[in-house]
Design an enzyme around this catalytic site. Sequence first.
Site, PDB file in Angstrom:
ATOM      1  N   VAL A   1     -10.655 -23.681 -32.561  1.00  0.00           N
ATOM      2  CA  VAL A   1     -11.852 -22.840 -32.506  1.00  0.00           C
ATOM      3  C   VAL A   1     -12.583 -22.947 -33.843  1.00  0.00           C
ATOM      4  CG1 VAL A   1     -12.721 -20.501 -32.145  1.00  0.00           C
ATOM      5  CG2 VAL A   1     -10.599 -21.211 -31.005  1.00  0.00           C
ATOM      6  N   CYS A   2     -13.855 -23.353 -33.794  1.00  0.00           N
ATOM      7  CA  CYS A   2     -14.633 -23.385 -35.029  1.00  0.00           C
ATOM      8  C   CYS A   2     -16.058 -22.935 -34.753  1.00  0.00           C
ATOM      9  CB  CYS A   2     -14.584 -24.746 -35.705  1.00  0.00           C
ATOM     10  SG  CYS A   2     -15.434 -26.084 -34.877  1.00  0.00           S
ATOM     11  N   SER A   3     -16.827 -22.826 -35.785  1.00  0.00           N
ATOM     12  CA  SER A   3     -18.193 -22.288 -35.686  1.00  0.00           C
ATOM     13  C   SER A   3     -19.031 -23.005 -34.636  1.00  0.00           C
ATOM     14  CB  SER A   3     -18.894 -22.361 -37.034  1.00  0.00           C
ATOM     15  OG  SER A   3     -18.193 -21.593 -37.978  1.00  0.00           O
TER      16      SER A   3
END
Length: 91
Positions: free
Chosen positions: A64-66
Site C-alpha cells: 500500500v502506497c500513496s
Amino acid sequence: MKIAIANDHGGVSLKNLPLRHLESLGHELINFGTDAPGVVRYPLFAASAVRAVSGGKAERAILVCSTGIGMSIIANKFKGMRAALCTGSHM
C-alpha cells in the site's frame, strides 16, 4: 495463511482496514510497513515484503502506497514476482 504487508507514509490508515480484517479471518500478518505519518523510503518496505514471499516466509504480500504504482514497480523487479495496481473494488 501468512501475508506480508508493507506501506509507505501515505498508506498508514489504508493498510489498517485489510490488516484487521485478515487477522479476524485467522491469517498471520507480517508488517513491513510504517505506522508513522513521516516520509519513508517505501522501496525498502516493498522489497522486504517481496523478499518474504520469495523466501517462503509469507505466501502473499499486500503493498500500500500513496499512488500504488511505486510499490508495484519495486515488486515487479523481483524474479517471479508480479504486482498490479488496484484502484477500485468491483465484485
